[in-house]
Design a protein around this motif. Structure first.
Motif, PDB file in Angstrom:
ATOM      1  N   LEU A 234      -6.655  -0.856   2.467  1.00  0.00           N
ATOM      2  CA  LEU A 234      -6.396  -1.907   2.190  1.00  0.00           C
ATOM      3  C   LEU A 234      -5.898  -2.910   2.425  1.00  0.00           C
ATOM      4  O   LEU A 234      -5.677  -3.835   2.354  1.00  0.00           O
ATOM      5  N   GLY A 235      -4.181  -2.641   2.306  1.00  0.00           N
ATOM      6  CA  GLY A 235      -3.203  -3.489   2.302  1.00  0.00           C
ATOM      7  C   GLY A 235      -2.562  -3.457   3.489  1.00  0.00           C
ATOM      8  O   GLY A 235      -2.497  -5.109   3.848  1.00  0.00           O
TER       9      GLY A 235
ATOM     10  N   VAL B 223      -6.019  10.632  -4.717  1.00  0.00           N
ATOM     11  CA  VAL B 223      -7.049  10.540  -4.267  1.00  0.00           C
ATOM     12  C   VAL B 223      -6.667   8.568  -4.203  1.00  0.00           C
ATOM     13  O   VAL B 223      -7.466   8.254  -2.476  1.00  0.00           O
ATOM     14  N   PRO B 224      -5.920   7.774  -4.640  1.00  0.00           N
ATOM     15  CA  PRO B 224      -6.179   5.945  -3.851  1.00  0.00           C
ATOM     16  C   PRO B 224      -5.562   6.023  -3.260  1.00  0.00           C
ATOM     17  O   PRO B 224      -4.600   4.482  -2.638  1.00  0.00           O
ATOM     18  N   LEU B 225      -4.237   7.031  -2.637  1.00  0.00           N
ATOM     19  CA  LEU B 225      -2.934   6.841  -2.145  1.00  0.00           C
ATOM     20  C   LEU B 225      -3.668   6.286  -0.753  1.00  0.00           C
ATOM     21  O   LEU B 225      -3.249   4.595   0.103  1.00  0.00           O
ATOM     22  N   PRO B 226      -4.602   6.906   0.504  1.00  0.00           N
ATOM     23  CA  PRO B 226      -4.830   6.484   1.570  1.00  0.00           C
ATOM     24  C   PRO B 226      -5.964   5.244   1.239  1.00  0.00           C
ATOM     25  O   PRO B 226      -5.573   4.146   2.127  1.00  0.00           O
TER      26      PRO B 226
ATOM     27  N   GLN C  72      -4.101   1.388  -9.181  1.00  0.00           N
ATOM     28  CA  GLN C  72      -3.217   1.588  -8.810  1.00  0.00           C
ATOM     29  C   GLN C  72      -3.188   1.117  -7.255  1.00  0.00           C
ATOM     30  O   GLN C  72      -2.487   0.688  -6.469  1.00  0.00           O
ATOM     31  N   VAL C  73      -4.341   0.970  -6.779  1.00  0.00           N
ATOM     32  CA  VAL C  73      -4.252  -0.331  -5.616  1.00  0.00           C
ATOM     33  C   VAL C  73      -4.022  -2.000  -5.808  1.00  0.00           C
ATOM     34  O   VAL C  73      -3.541  -2.300  -5.285  1.00  0.00           O
TER      35      VAL C  73
ATOM     36  N   GLY D 200       0.970  -1.159  -0.277  1.00  0.00           N
ATOM     37  CA  GLY D 200       0.222  -0.269  -0.347  1.00  0.00           C
ATOM     38  C   GLY D 200       1.202   1.279  -0.024  1.00  0.00           C
ATOM     39  O   GLY D 200       0.105   2.536  -0.884  1.00  0.00           O
ATOM     40  N   LEU D 201       2.298   0.698   0.634  1.00  0.00           N
ATOM     41  CA  LEU D 201       3.027   2.586   0.696  1.00  0.00           C
ATOM     42  C   LEU D 201       3.249   2.719  -1.022  1.00  0.00           C
ATOM     43  O   LEU D 201       3.328   3.927  -1.366  1.00  0.00           O
TER      44      LEU D 201
END
Length: 400
Positions: free
Chosen positions: A275-276, A267-270, A324-325, A148-149
């Motif tokens: 989710l990770g 936007v999808p970073l958090p 990205q996710v 995720g990071l």
């Protein structure tokens, strides 16, 4: 594979450094390949830009494919000899700086092709050992969080692109120099630390069991199909937007595209980090991967139908959120499938073909299906490939 080693306090503190280094790697190539190179090629080749850019990218992809496997294997050999992988990362940083200088000096199509090939060799000397270090030093019960990071890389790279293009007084050489300084600043902190975990010595020379090989092949194929769309959009997004907003030149559009990319990747970073971590706690990664692939395909379908800049921007944002996710979580997912701890660098180099082969497939599909004024057929094909990639990932049996 052996059971995961408990996360040491030093490894926990180093986890952000791995993420920062991986983000630096993205900064090393994304601004160049997404905006700086297409601008240079269009100014040089005009209406022939798709052909010239495609030739450049194909040469770079071939060089990257071989280089990633080579430097992954060389770093494996260094570990086996009692050394480490960090020396190869350092050598890659030096080589990348030299390649940027060659790109800035290139004034002919042949010079651009050769300098981009040299760049791909150098940047993969950074990336191949770096991801082997992560697979080696980050325990399995933190690989989802680590994955995720990794989503940090794209928004950081997009922000760097936007800043570079907003500074209109800067020349090409200065922009490339700033990219290299950012790359080095992100990677050097982890290079200067000691390894947080020692390599697992319990590997065997025997072939991994057939189920393990099949699972790794399924993960490989799923990511490959997902990455085709990502490669096309990283290279041809500027040209796609020009087809949606005719009458605007690349210099005028580039800052807006840089801003769009920054927002879309932030936007999808958090969500990727959340989710990770959830996938770490539940042990279930495949449902998240499939859902992310379906969202990405929806965005691509929207890009095919878009007839205006706002519609194209929204659809691109949807695609980026899903892709990205998927890619962030898939990295940790695939690291858990590596069958031989002694050959992590080599095996990750083979897995990296899912990043470099799309750099061959994507430009070829673009050349066949797109024109400077119409990218819709290409986007539909990419949406189908993306859904297929998500479905193939579900064939992995070892992991949920």
């Amino acid at each position: 594979m052996s059971s995961p080693v408990p996360l040491a306090p030093r490894a926990s503190r180093a986890l952000p450094l791995y993420a920062l280094a991986a983000a630096g790697g993205v900064v090393g190539y994304l601004p160049l390949l997404t905006l700086l190179l297409p601008i240079k090629v269009e100014l040089l080749a005009g209406e022939a830009r798709i052909g010239v850019l495609t030739a450049t990218v194909l040469a770079g992809a071939a060089a990257a494919s071989l280089a990633n496997i080579l430097f992954g294997w060389l770093s494996d050999r260094s570990v086996a000899a009692g050394g480490g992988r960090r020396i190869w990362v350092t050598a890659g940083l030096v080589g990348t700086g030299m390649a940027f200088a060659a790109i800035a000096a290139a004034v002919t199509p042949l010079a651009i092709v050769l300098s981009i090939a040299a760049f791909q060799i150098a940047i993969n000397a950074v990336l191949a050992p770096l991801f082997a270090m992560m697979a080696e030093e980050v325990p399995d019960d933190r690989k989802g969080l680590a994955g995720g990071l990794l989503a940090l890389g794209s928004p950081l790279a997009a922000a760097v692109s936007a800043v570079l293009l907003s500074l209109t007084a800067l020349g090409e050489a200065m922009r490339l120099a700033l990219v290299w300084l950012t790359l080095a600043g992100c990677v050097l902190p982890i290079v200067l630390t000691r390894p947080t975990r020692k390599p697992d010595p319990g590997a065997s020379d025997a072939l991994p069991p057939a189920p393990a090989r099949r699972d790794l092949a399924a993960a490989w194929a799923g990511r490959l199909l997902m990455q085709v769309a990502g490669n096309v959009l990283s290279l041809y997004l500027l040209y796609y937007i020009e087809s949606i907003a005719p009458g605007h030149g690349p210099i005028a559009l580039a800052p807006h595209i840089g801003s769009l990319m920054t927002i879309a990747f932030i936007v999808p970073l958090p969500l990727a980090i959340l989710l990770g971590r959830v996938s770490d706690l539940t042990g279930r990664r495949k449902p998240v991967l499939l859902g992310a692939a379906l969202v990405a395909a929806l965005g691509l379908a929207g890009m095919a139908l878009a007839a205006s800049w706002p519609a194209a921007a929204i659809a691109f944002g949807i695609y980026v959120a899903g892709s990205q996710v998927y890619l962030a979580l898939h990295t940790g997912f695939a690291m858990q499938l590596l069958p031989d701890p002694r050959r992590r660098g080599r095996d990750l180099g083979l897995l990296n073909l899912t990043n470099t082969l799309p750099a061959i497939l994507g430009p070829l599909l673009t050349w066949l299906l797109a024109t400077p004024s119409d990218f819709a057929p290409l986007m539909i094909v990419l949406a189908v490939l993306t859904v297929s990639g998500g479905l193939i990932t579900m064939l992995v049996r070892q992991r949920r």
